[in-house]
Design an enzyme around this catalytic site. Sequence first.
Site, PDB file in Angstrom:
ATOM      1  NE  ARG A 162      -1.674  -2.218   2.774  1.00 52.15           N
ATOM      2  CZ  ARG A 162      -1.735  -3.480   2.327  1.00 52.15           C
ATOM      3  NH1 ARG A 162      -2.751  -3.861   1.622  1.00 52.15           N
ATOM      4  NH2 ARG A 162      -0.792  -4.369   2.623  1.00 52.15           N
ATOM      5  CB  THR A 163       3.387   2.578   2.361  1.00 53.74           C
ATOM      6  OG1 THR A 163       2.593   2.107   3.455  1.00 53.74           O
ATOM      7  CG2 THR A 163       3.950   3.940   2.704  1.00 53.74           C
ATOM      8  NE  ARG A 177       6.835   0.639   5.158  1.00 58.95           N
ATOM      9  CZ  ARG A 177       5.648   0.050   5.052  1.00 58.95           C
ATOM     10  NH1 ARG A 177       5.563  -1.224   4.717  1.00 58.95           N
ATOM     11  NH2 ARG A 177       4.543   0.734   5.245  1.00 58.95           N
ATOM     12  CG  HIS A 226       3.096   3.767   8.690  1.00 53.51           C
ATOM     13  ND1 HIS A 226       3.266   4.594   7.592  1.00 53.51           N
ATOM     14  CD2 HIS A 226       2.705   2.556   8.202  1.00 53.51           C
ATOM     15  CE1 HIS A 226       2.988   3.902   6.493  1.00 53.51           C
ATOM     16  NE2 HIS A 226       2.653   2.665   6.845  1.00 53.51           N
TER      17      HIS A 226
HETATM   18  N1   CP Z   1      -0.502  -0.123   5.753  1.00 52.28           N
HETATM   19  C1   CP Z   1       0.732  -0.358   5.243  1.00 52.28           C
HETATM   20  O1   CP Z   1       1.724   0.263   5.621  1.00 52.28           O
HETATM   21  O2   CP Z   1       0.738  -1.307   4.259  1.00 52.28           O
HETATM   22  P1   CP Z   1       2.042  -1.769   3.476  1.00 52.28           P
HETATM   23  O3   CP Z   1       2.958  -2.430   4.475  1.00 52.28           O
HETATM   24  O4   CP Z   1       1.562  -2.709   2.416  1.00 52.28           O
HETATM   25  O5   CP Z   1       2.680  -0.540   2.911  1.00 52.28           O
END
Ligand code: CP
Length: 356
Positions: free
Chosen positions: A51-52, A101, A129
Amino acid sequence: MRSVIDILDLSTDELEALTDTALDIIAHPERYARACEGKKLATLFFEPSTRTRLSFEAAMYELGGHVLGFSEAASSSASKGESVADTARIVSCYADIIAMRHPREGAALAAARHASVPVINGGDGGHCHPTQTLADLLTIRREKGRFDHLTIGLCGDLKYGRTVHSLINAMSRYEGTRFVLISPEELRVPDYVRQTLESKGVPYEQTADLDGAMPELDILYMTRIQRERFSDPAVYERLKDSYILTPDKLDGAKGDMAVLHPLPRVNEISVAVDADPRAAYFRQALNGKYMRMALILKLLDEAKNPAPAPEEGLIYGKYRCSNPRCITAVEQEPEQIFRLTGGVCRCAYCESPVRI
Ligand code: CP
C-alpha cells in the site's frame, strides 16, 4: 527543509487542511493532474510494502510527476553497506522529494537530516507511520464526519504497531477522544506512548477483552500481530491468534461503528466481515493515496522557500541510545541526539528513554 517524520510534525490545522485538499482532489481530480509536472518522487523502500509504496507512486503519477526508486534493500547499495545518510544525500541529487521505509527506528529522521529535499517517513521499524495516519484521518472524517468525541478501540499489537503509535498521537489532539487499548499483556503500548496520553490528560483504559469493549466503540482499529518484530518465534506463535474479528463479534458493536485496519491482514479480520458496511479498511487504503497526494503537494510547495528544521530543545552527543532497534545502533552518522519531553530525556530518533 520541511520533512514529515512523525505525525506531530504536522499541526492540527495542517492535518485538517490536508484532509480538505484530499477531499478536493477526490471531487476534482482534473485540477491536480499536472500539479507535479517535471517533479520526481524517489521511493526508497528497505522493507516490504504494498500500500504505502504503490499509493505514493500512484499519487505522484496522478499529480503528473515521475517516480524512481527501489522496493527492497537488496537491490540498493545498502546491501553493500551504504548508510541511510549517504543514500539520502545521493538521492537528493536525483529526486525532488523522498518517501522511505526502513526497518530501523529513527531511520527516516537520519535520512531527513542529510537530505536536501523533503523526506516522508513511510514507516521506521516499530516507531511511526505518519502517512498511514493521514489515511486513517481521512477515513475517520469520511466515515464518522468528525474527529472529536470518538471512543477508539485499538486492538492487537500495540507494542510494535507503528500505525497505532502515530494514530494515538494524532487523535489525542481532539476534544473528547477516548482510547480503549486492547491487547495481550505482552503487546501493550510502550511506556512513552502511555506517558504521552497521561501528560495530555487523554482518557484510556487497557484491556485484553475485545468483546467486552466492543459496545462502546465508535471506531475499532484492528492491527496485525507482526511476525517480523518478534525475536522469539515461540512468542509470536503463542500470540498470533489473540484476536480474530468475525461477523458474530460485530453483533455487539454500534450500527455505525467503523472497522479500520492499516492492512495487510493475516487472519485477524475474517473475510466474512468484508461484506459488512462497517468494514472501512479497503476504503481506508484508497484514502491513503489521496492524502499522500495532498502531502506531496504541500511539501513540494513549501520546498520552494525552505525553512531550517527546528533545533530547539535538542541535546547533542551527551548520552548513547541503548535501543538495539534504533538506527544509531548500527550507523555512525546519525549523531546521538536527545530531546527532553515531559521531564524524560529521549533519543530523538526512536524516542527510547535514556538511562542516565
Ligand atoms: N498499511 C501499510 O503500511 O501497508 P504496506 O505495508 O503494504 O505498505
